[in-house]
Scaffold this active site. Sequence first.
Site, short mmCIF file in Angstrom:
data_model
loop_
_atom_site.label_atom_id
_atom_site.label_comp_id
_atom_site.label_asym_id
_atom_site.label_seq_id
_atom_site.Cartn_x
_atom_site.Cartn_y
_atom_site.Cartn_z
N ASP A 96 0.83 -1.21 0.00
CA ASP A 96 0.00 0.00 0.00
C ASP A 96 0.87 1.26 0.00
O ASP A 96 0.58 2.23 -0.69
CB ASP A 96 -0.87 -0.01 1.28
CG ASP A 96 -2.36 0.23 0.99
OD1 ASP A 96 -2.72 0.43 -0.18
OD2 ASP A 96 -3.15 0.22 1.95
N ASN A 155 0.22 7.69 5.07
CA ASN A 155 1.54 7.22 5.50
C ASN A 155 1.49 6.03 6.47
O ASN A 155 2.39 5.22 6.49
CB ASN A 155 2.34 8.37 6.11
CG ASN A 155 1.60 9.07 7.22
OD1 ASN A 155 0.41 8.84 7.43
ND2 ASN A 155 2.30 9.91 7.95
N LYS A 178 -12.71 6.41 6.46
CA LYS A 178 -12.32 6.58 5.06
C LYS A 178 -10.80 6.70 4.97
O LYS A 178 -10.22 7.68 5.41
CB LYS A 178 -12.94 7.85 4.45
CG LYS A 178 -12.70 7.90 2.93
CD LYS A 178 -12.79 9.28 2.34
CE LYS A 178 -11.52 10.09 2.42
NZ LYS A 178 -10.38 9.58 1.61
N GLU A 252 -5.40 15.75 13.61
CA GLU A 252 -3.97 15.38 13.68
C GLU A 252 -3.35 15.85 12.37
O GLU A 252 -3.50 15.20 11.34
CB GLU A 252 -3.83 13.87 13.82
CG GLU A 252 -4.30 13.32 15.14
CD GLU A 252 -3.43 13.76 16.30
OE1 GLU A 252 -2.31 14.24 16.08
OE2 GLU A 252 -3.88 13.64 17.44
N CYS A 286 4.32 12.80 10.08
CA CYS A 286 3.86 14.15 10.44
C CYS A 286 4.74 14.81 11.49
O CYS A 286 4.98 16.00 11.46
CB CYS A 286 2.44 14.06 10.96
SG CYS A 286 2.28 12.82 12.24
N GLU A 459 -4.45 11.89 20.33
CA GLU A 459 -4.72 10.47 20.12
C GLU A 459 -3.92 9.68 21.15
O GLU A 459 -2.96 10.17 21.75
CB GLU A 459 -4.34 10.06 18.69
CG GLU A 459 -5.26 10.75 17.69
CD GLU A 459 -5.34 10.09 16.33
OE1 GLU A 459 -4.29 9.95 15.68
OE2 GLU A 459 -6.47 9.75 15.90
P1 NDP Z 1 -4.50 15.27 3.06
O1 NDP Z 1 -4.80 16.40 3.96
O2 NDP Z 1 -4.33 15.52 1.62
O3 NDP Z 1 -5.65 14.16 3.18
C1 NDP Z 1 -6.01 13.57 4.41
C2 NDP Z 1 -7.31 12.83 4.25
O4 NDP Z 1 -8.39 13.78 4.12
C3 NDP Z 1 -7.39 11.95 3.00
O5 NDP Z 1 -8.11 10.78 3.30
C4 NDP Z 1 -8.15 12.84 2.05
O6 NDP Z 1 -8.75 12.10 1.02
C5 NDP Z 1 -9.16 13.48 2.96
N1 NDP Z 1 -9.74 14.72 2.48
C6 NDP Z 1 -9.25 15.60 1.57
N2 NDP Z 1 -10.10 16.65 1.43
C7 NDP Z 1 -11.15 16.44 2.27
C8 NDP Z 1 -12.35 17.16 2.59
N3 NDP Z 1 -12.64 18.34 2.02
N4 NDP Z 1 -13.20 16.64 3.50
C9 NDP Z 1 -12.91 15.46 4.12
N5 NDP Z 1 -11.80 14.72 3.84
C10 NDP Z 1 -10.93 15.21 2.94
O7 NDP Z 1 -3.22 14.56 3.70
P2 NDP Z 1 -2.30 13.44 3.08
O8 NDP Z 1 -3.09 12.19 2.88
O9 NDP Z 1 -1.57 14.03 1.92
O10 NDP Z 1 -1.29 13.18 4.29
C11 NDP Z 1 -0.19 13.99 4.53
C12 NDP Z 1 -0.49 15.02 5.60
O11 NDP Z 1 -0.98 14.39 6.76
C13 NDP Z 1 0.76 15.76 6.04
O12 NDP Z 1 0.49 17.13 6.21
C14 NDP Z 1 1.08 15.12 7.38
O13 NDP Z 1 1.84 15.95 8.21
C15 NDP Z 1 -0.28 14.84 7.90
N6 NDP Z 1 -0.22 13.78 8.91
C16 NDP Z 1 -0.47 14.09 10.22
C17 NDP Z 1 -0.34 13.13 11.20
C18 NDP Z 1 -0.62 13.44 12.64
O14 NDP Z 1 -0.87 12.51 13.40
N7 NDP Z 1 -0.59 14.68 13.08
C19 NDP Z 1 0.09 11.76 10.88
C20 NDP Z 1 0.26 11.54 9.48
C21 NDP Z 1 0.13 12.53 8.53
P3 NDP Z 1 -7.94 11.78 -0.35
O15 NDP Z 1 -6.48 11.81 -0.06
O16 NDP Z 1 -8.42 10.46 -0.72
O17 NDP Z 1 -8.32 12.90 -1.26
#
Ligand code: NDP
Length: 485
Positions: A96, A155, A178, A252, A286, A459
């Site tokens: 994945d 990630n 999701k 988060e 993150c 969390e």
């Molecule tokens: P994104 O913010 O692009 O996406 C996060 C999730 O939100 C995905 O499932 C995405 O769907 C979904 N999403 C996007 N737009 C919407 C919306 N308008 N309404 C509801 N859901 C939505 O993050 P990434 O997947 O690119 O992950 C990287 C980011 O996550 C980095 O900034 C990282 O720092 C942060 N992160 C934070 C962590 C923490 O614990 N603080 C841990 C891991 C990562 P889809 O991608 O399918 O469009």
Amino acid sequence: MTLPNAQPKASHFIDGDYVEDAAGTPIPVIYPATGETIATVHAATPAIVDRALESAVRAQAQWAATDPVERGRILRRAADLIRDRNRELSVLETLDTGKPLQETLVADATSGADALEYFGGLAADVTGTTMQFGGDWAYTLRKPLGVCVGIGAWNYPTQIACWKGAPALVTGNAMVFKPSETTPLCALKVAEILHEAGLPAGLFNVVQGMGEVGSALTTDARVAKVSLTGSVPTGRKVAAAASEGMKHVTMELGGKSPILVFDDANIDDAVSGAINGNFYSSGQVCSNGTRVFVQDGMFQDFLKRLKARIGAATIGDPMDEASNFGPMTTQAQMEIVLRHIQTARDEGAAVHGGQRLDRDGFWIEPTVLTDLTDDMTCVREEIFGPVMSVLSFATEEEALARANDTQFGLSAGVFTRDLARAHRVATAFEAGTVWINQYNLTPAGMPFGGSKASGIGRENARMAMDHYTEAQTIYVGMGPVEAAF
Ligand code: NDP
């Protein structure tokens, strides 16, 4: 590369079983190490989203009335199943995400199992408080919120599903989860295992899709809470949408965390901390400490040892357990990171590494940037890739001011042998989680989360259970009721 036999059987998991709906937009699942498509899932249609929420609403009421010890037992059984199947789940996580099997065998399914076991053990210990008011008194109960939505980043797909699912379920909620569209497989296996462990149908449903599916879940009136792991811009959107319906949120989000290395630190530990905090999971973490501030007296020696250690990384086939550095999870993220490296070059940084590797898949070398100033883009913005910025500093006061000069506040680290300084610096950091002489360890019993733009809520640990319950206050009148007339 093909999926193992234990692959998920369909795109969604709803009401205790796999569900397919080919009417949804196809989403290719790409193995990042080669760029091959290894599976296809379909985004949830509005009918699938509705079905997932309906079944969660139906199941939650009875679950909330179930003996918490029984709820905890199911979670602990799921933890055992995950541990029994760690290898097959780790292979799926590697497919994945592209993360090396050497990592996924110890950091993903196992971390999910830890959360299920930890919260399972606390199931019967959700307590309120009592207050005395003369003869009268009051008490509080912690009640489940109802249907909670979990939205994951790409990630740590298994870990994120468990870190959100375990505290939600143990406190009597249902969850619709999701995953990120780019890593859709692992959460399905978590759902399958939870139900195999005895979780009643409907309590942990998984639906696939892009942002619009997340958005449909976030705005639905049946949902009481949204817990998102994602970027700051997405967090702002999701929190704003949730606030319209006065829903609870846990956010988060991203970071640009500092690590301060003082002259008196154990230099090899500090280099190890910086490596773990920048190159584990190819930097897609993150809480990474991507701004490493090293005190003047140690700066050159630190860089020399760091570069030598990077030269010893084993970059290769993630399925080979000898590999300890893998590809980026998506082509899009690889391109973002390469653009950041180019911008750093254009702004005058010295770049060590920084090249895309000449092979299929989404590979970038571990990269160290020096000759930096605090206002450069690479020092200010989250890159979310294997790119470490190393800066020097003279005094503790200066280092702290520079470390805190950011919109983010997820994490921070300090390496020093001076006990008083370690705690002084730790408490002065504007960050939700701080490590002293260590970096990025997140045991289930420790709260994890961000301050400032990096998020809301925590969390893990007992605190997560507070975030999935709300207090109900009950006043008890013991005497006659007085009235004005
Ligand atoms: P994104 O913010 O692009 O996406 C996060 C999730 O939100 C995905 O499932 C995405 O769907 C979904 N999403 C996007 N737009 C919407 C919306 N308008 N309404 C509801 N859901 C939505 O993050 P990434 O997947 O690119 O992950 C990287 C980011 O996550 C980095 O900034 C990282 O720092 C942060 N992160 C934070 C962590 C923490 O614990 N603080 C841990 C891991 C990562 P889809 O991608 O399918 O469009």
